[in-house]
Design an enzyme around this catalytic site. Structure first.
Site, mmCIF file in Angstrom:
data_model
loop_
_atom_site.group_PDB
_atom_site.id
_atom_site.type_symbol
_atom_site.label_atom_id
_atom_site.label_comp_id
_atom_site.label_asym_id
_atom_site.label_seq_id
_atom_site.Cartn_x
_atom_site.Cartn_y
_atom_site.Cartn_z
ATOM 1 C CG ASP A 1 -47.744 -67.448 37.886
ATOM 2 O OD1 ASP A 1 -47.530 -66.166 38.018
ATOM 3 O OD2 ASP A 1 -47.316 -67.626 36.939
ATOM 4 C CG PHE B 1 -49.648 -67.789 30.150
ATOM 5 C CD1 PHE B 1 -49.202 -68.323 28.882
ATOM 6 C CD2 PHE B 1 -49.018 -66.791 30.687
ATOM 7 C CE1 PHE B 1 -48.482 -67.743 28.148
ATOM 8 C CE2 PHE B 1 -48.151 -66.295 29.680
ATOM 9 C CZ PHE B 1 -47.689 -66.480 28.882
ATOM 10 C CE LYS C 1 -48.814 -60.354 33.084
ATOM 11 N NZ LYS C 1 -48.779 -59.778 32.000
#
Length: 423
Positions: free
Chosen positions: A248, A163, A277
């Site tokens: 990532d 994802f 985040k």
């Protein structure tokens, strides 16, 4: 002649009360939500109105221990006094300048990230507003890589279960068919290979590959760490053919695993890393870090941009977050409390497997009741997430205490039983 805007006759206190929206019950707010917001998230589980540390309260006054942290975002918990004060001070000084200008906080944050990630001379940073935007920038970076041959490469390797976001380039990297199918055709060239299979990686990586995108730990797939040695193999294979290795670390970076980067222990240097985040401690910001002058020069002036990325407030928030993580020994806390929580979970009946590092934890159950566990958890005062029918994900603030973790461990058997009874 200078003109000023006349102040409103309404007092600051009245105006602030109006802007802060007033009060209402959870059901009242949800009714307003359904009539005014797009339904892309379904019905929200609760209407949250206040937070402090690892605790939040809903519109009806119920208290919850937040074990999700805004999906690994609130690294220092809610309403951290230091971060709040820095954001307020920056807003009172300079809020936004566009990308025609820069600010001291933007420059200082770039320097700090390069230092924390041990980036070599010639490395650079590009700031975004989110993780998907950071991965979108990385996707474009990959499109510029020719492997030194001058011939355009369009093939990009990602993993099954990956994802990387929901914008079109990042979505092409994302593996889940339910996310992809409604928006096809997606940008071409992305090939998904089996998760953690080094032989499959060897077969896929050749001179036609522009980049390999990897999450050191797949969060949305249920917190699945890559096998030991996989990142090193990926580095060797990509270096051999001139492909970029792009990591990532949107979910795993900024202390989430007890380290600044989850990939630190692999002993490699990627070509690029994406962050977001936890970077802003709750304030939206992302970053693409490129390592070395060759990779850092792939995107030339005018080939990418952003209006809000790296604005003074976001970069001040990130600087404050990084400072607090360092000065308050938050990395050590995340490692210690995460280890305690994983050990406790592994001893609970009904838990079949526990995975993760630091305070990024996934655990599997002995029945397909994870969504019901989320609801039973809310009823018991705990916020958790279910990325799969048997899987629970925890990504609490990195300041979670052992005592708070123990309250969840003590409550979980009853939560699991309530979920099973509800099925």
């Amino acid at each position: 002649m200078n003109e000023t805007v006349d102040a409103s006759p309404v007092s600051d206190r009245d105006a602030k009360a109006s802007v802060m929206t007033g009060s209402g019950s959870g059901s009242e707010w949800l009714a307003r939500y359904s009539s005014s917001l797009m339904g892309v998230f379904g019905t929200p589980q609760r209407v949250l109105v206040r937070g402090a540390g690892c605790l939040v309260w809903d519109a009806d006054g119920k208290e919850y221990l937040d074990l999700l942290g805004g999906i690994a975002v609130n690294a220092l918990g809610h309403a951290n006094p230091f971060v709040t004060s820095v954001i307020s001070s920056q807003l009172a000084t300079l809020g936004h300048v566009s990308n025609f200008f820069t600010s001291p906080t933007q420059i200082a944050l770039a320097e700090k990230l390069l230092a924390l990630t041990d980036a070599p001379a010639g490395s650079k940073v590009f700031f975004t507003n989110s993780g998907t935007e950071a991965n979108e920038a990385a996707f474009k970076l990959a499109r510029r890589n020719t492997g030194g041959s001058g011939a355009k490469r369009t093939k990009i390797i990602a993993l099954e279960g990956a994802f990387h976001g929901r914008t079109m380039g990042a979505l092409a990297l994302t593996a889940k068919e339910a996310y992809r199918e409604p928006f096809e055709p997606l940008p071409a060239g992305v090939v998904h290979i089996p998760f953690g299979d080094v032989e499959a990686l060897k077969d896929a990586v050749d001179e036609t590959v522009a980049a390999v995108f990897l999450e050191p730990i797949q969060g949305e797939a249920g917190v699945r760490p890559l096998p030991s040695g996989y990142l090193r193999a990926a580095r060797e294979l990509t270096a051999r053919v001139g492909a970029l290795l792009i990591l990532d670390e949107v979910q795993t970076g900024i202390g989430r695993t007890g380290k600044w980067l989850a990939s630190e222990d692999a002993g490699i240097m990627p070509d690029a890393v994406t962050l977001a985040k936890g970077l802003g401690g709750g304030f939206p910001i992302g970053a693409l870090i490129t390592y070395g002058p060759e990779t850092s020069s792939l995107l030339a002036a005018g080939q990418h941009g952003t209006t809000f990325g790296g604005n003074p407030v976001a970069t001040a928030a990130a600087l404050a977050t990084l400072h607090a993580i360092e000065s308050q020994h938050v990395l050590a806390n995340a490692a210690a409390v995460g280890g305690h929580l994983r050990a406790g979970l592994s001893r609970l009946p009904g838990v079949t497997e526990v995975r993760g590092e630091g305070l990024l934890i996934g655990f599997d159950l002995d029945a397909d009741v994870a969504p019901a566990v989320v609801q039973a958890g809310l009823d018991a005062g705990f916020i958790v997430n279910s990325p799969g029918p048997r899987t629970i994900r925890l990504a609490p603030p990195l300041v979670l205490t052992t005592a708070q973790a123990d309250t969840f461990l003590a409550a979980f058997p009853a939560i699991l039983q309530a979920a099973k009874d509800a099925q």
